[in-house]
Enzyme design. Structure first.
Site: not given
Length: 237
Positions: A106-107, A110, A114
């Site tokens: 999940h991270e 991100h 980006h």
């Protein structure tokens, strides 16, 4: 909340909105903790740790300038776009569970957002200082406005500033849901997790998403309460 006008106590019925928000937040927090605890005890067939899974996902996405670091705490995982650092908590970094790999993925979602300049993430990042400023000054301005003979301009400004914090919560929703969707698709396609494990990961990430929904709902309810209490001109004489 009991308010006092003269000598007569008055119960503020809008306080029920705050209670609803608190209950939603507590339920969401309990859900994510119990779900994470359940699947943090399920070891993945791949035997990868959260950190190893994160590095593999990042490299497969062509991202080599993001470092993976350990951070203390539980469920304190986050991606820092400013420093390009993916920080994984103690319970994720070296853990080989299905839950740990899901959170790490999940991270990574991100970080990929980006890297690909995902618009909602850029908007959320830009809103951070505005939201912090609004959350800090909104209530003081409203209280000062009330004390200064119900100064409507100050009260209105306070409500407008609080709207910035609510907007941040709303923009956060698509960012978090998209990161989870990316994570599930990546884990399902690269063979790091079996089909059964992917389904378990979806439960973990789905529970985590509820915390953001609850936070947004609580903020909206708080804003509604502010508008009901202070949004219009009041005769307090």
């Amino acid at each position: 909340m009991a308010l006092f006008y003269g000598y007569r106590p008055y119960f503020d019925p809008t306080y029920i909105l705050i209670i609803i928000g608190v209950v939603l937040s507590l339920l969401a927090s309990a859900k994510v903790k119990t779900t994470y605890a359940k699947y943090s005890n399920v070891r993945s067939m791949s035997g990868l740790t959260g950190a190893q899974a994160a590095e593999r996902i990042l490299h497969n996405a062509g991202i080599y300038d993001v470092s993976v670091q350990r951070i203390s705490g539980q469920l304190t995982d986050h991606y820092d776009p400013k420093n390009k650092v993916l920080r994984l908590s103690d319970s994720v970094y070296a853990n080989t569970s299905v839950a740990a790999i899901g959170v790490a993925a999940h991270e990574c979602g991100h970080a990929i957002q980006h890297h690909k300049e995902y618009a909602p993430l850029r908007i959320r990042t830009a809103l951070v200082p505005v939201a912090n400023f609004g959350a800090t000054l909104s209530w003081p301005l409203i209280l000062i406005g009330v004390l200064l003979s119900w100064s409507q301009p100050l009260i209105t400004l306070g409500i407008v500033l609080f709207c910035a914090a609510v907007l941040f919560q709303l923009v956060t929703l698509p960012v978090e849901f998209n990161a989870s969707n990316r994570a599930v698709k990546i884990l399902a396609s690269n063979g790091m997790l079996a089909d059964r494990e992917v389904a378990q990961t979806k439960k973990v990430l789905g529970a985590a998403a509820l915390t953001y929904v609850a936070a947004a709902a609580a903020s909206i309810l708080q804003l509604l309460r502010l508008i009901i209490l202070f949004g219009g001109n009041r005769d307090r004489d």
